[in-house]
Design an enzyme around this catalytic site. Structure first.
Site, PDB file in Angstrom:
ATOM      1  N   TYR A  47      -8.232  -0.249  -2.254  1.00 41.73           N
ATOM      2  CA  TYR A  47      -8.974  -1.068  -1.384  1.00 41.73           C
ATOM      3  C   TYR A  47      -9.699  -0.838  -0.655  1.00 41.73           C
ATOM      4  CZ  TYR A  47      -3.378  -1.852  -2.214  1.00 41.73           C
ATOM      5  OH  TYR A  47      -2.249  -2.274  -2.565  1.00 41.73           O
ATOM      6  N   HIS A 105      -0.500   5.026  -7.203  1.00 39.76           N
ATOM      7  CA  HIS A 105      -0.809   3.640  -7.175  1.00 39.76           C
ATOM      8  C   HIS A 105      -0.304   2.874  -8.423  1.00 39.76           C
ATOM      9  CE1 HIS A 105      -3.273  -0.186  -5.202  1.00 39.76           C
ATOM     10  NE2 HIS A 105      -2.476  -0.159  -5.770  1.00 39.76           N
TER      11      HIS A 105
END
Length: 272
Positions: A47, A105
Site C-alpha cells: 500500500y 498478502h
C-alpha cells in the site's frame, strides 16, 4: 465493538482498511478513525502508506496495547530473507516495536510454504508480531498450511461481500476455527446504490452500505475492513453495528448474485 479471539490476539470485528490511501490523506483517515473509536487498522507493504499510518498512530492518545495493527508481506517477497527484510522495513515505517498480525498478502506460485511459515513463526516467537496469518488463500493452500505445516494461522483475509459467495472457504475456516477477515465488504462502494440493499435499508433507517456491512458482521467468525477515508463514512460504518436485520432481509440478500469478484489480479490463485 465485538472482538474475535484467535491465536492469542483479540481482533476487533470492524476495522479500517487503508488500500489506495497515501500520505496526508491516509494519516488523516487513520487519525479520524481512531478518534471515532476504531481500534483495528489494516495496512500492507504494497500500500506504500505504512509511514502515514505510523504517524497517525504516533499522534493518537490510544494506548498501543489497545490498538490492533495488521500489515502484510507482498507475494514477491516470500523468500525467507526477503520476508525478514520486508518485515523490518514495515516495522520501521510504522514506528512500532511490534505488530499484532503479519499476513502473507497473496500466495505465490513459486513460494516454499514451509520456509515461509518457518520465518513467520520466528517473527512471532521473537515478539515482533503477536500473530501470523494469510490473505487470499484457497482451501487447498489452507489445508497444506494448517494440516501439514501446522502453522498457527490467525485469519484468512479474502474478498467477501453480499455478491460474492465464499461459503466453501468460510466452511473450511469455520471447521478449523480460523476467522475470515472480509476486504471489499461494501463492493468498493457499489453496495450503497444496490436496489435490494437500499430497500432493506429503508426498513431500518439505514443505507445500503450499512446493510451490506451488518450482513457480514452478523456472521460467526467474520470481521470486515472497509476503507472509508472521510470521518462521516467511518461513523456510518460504526453505526451499521446497530442495524438489526431480520430473516426476510437475509433471504433477500441471499437471493442476490454471488459471483461478483472485484479483485482478481493475474497472479491470483485458482479460486475455489
Amino acid at each position: 465493538m465485538d472482538h474475535l479471539q484467535t491465536q492469542g490476539i483479540s481482533l476487533p470485528r470492524l476495522g479500517l482498511g487503508t488500500f489506495r490511501m497515501q500520505g496526508d490523506v491516509c494519516r488523516a483517515a487513520v487519525e479520524s478513525a481512531l478518534a471515532l473509536g476504531y481500534r483495528h487498522i489494516d495496512t500492507a507493504e504494497m500500500y506504500a502508506n505504512e509511514d502515514a499510518v505510523g504517524r497517525a498512530i504516533a499522534s493518537s492518545v490510544v494506548p498501543r496495547r489497545g490498538l490492533h495493527v495488521t500489515t502484510k508481506v507482498w507475494h514477491e517477497n516470500l523468500a525467507p530473507d526477503a520476508i525478514r527484510r520486508t518485515f523490518d522495513t514495515s516495522l520501521k515505517k510504522l514506528g512500532l516495536e511490534f505488530v499484532d498480525l503479519y499476513l502473507v498478502h497473496w500466495p505465490s506460485r513459486s513460494m516454499n510454504l514451509p520456509a515461509v511459515f518457518e520465518t513467520m513463526v520466528k517473527l512471532k516467537e521473537e515478539g515482533l508480531t503477536r500473530a501470523i496469518g494469510v490473505a487470499n488463500f484457497t482451501m487447498a493452500l489452507l489445508k497444506t498450511t494448517v494440516e501439514e505445516i501446522r502453522a498457527p494461522i490467525a485469519c484468512n483475509q479474502i474478498e467477501y461481500h453480499v455478491m460474492l459467495g465464499q461459503s466453501k472457504v468460510k466452511r473450511c475456516l469455520d471447521n478449523k476455527g480460523i476467522p475470515l477477515v472480509a476486504y471489499s465488504p461494501l463492493l468498493q462502494g457499489c453496495a450503497a446504490s444496490d436496489a435490494t440493499l437500499m430497500e432493506i435499508g429503508k426498513k431500518h433507517n439505514a443505507t445500503g452500505g450499512q446493510v451490506a456491512l451488518k450482513w457480514l458482521l452478523d456472521q460467526h467468525g467474520v470481521a470486515a475492513i472497509p476503507k472509508p477515508s472521510r470521518a462521516e463514512s467511518q461513523k456510518a460504518n460504526l453505526d451499521a453495528l446497530n442495524v438489526e436485520l431480520d430473516s426476510d432481509d437475509r433471504r433477500a440478500i441471499g437471493a442476490l448474485p454471488k459471483d461478483k469478484r472485484l479483485v482478481n489480479p493475474g497472479f491470483a490463485p485458482v479460486w475455489d
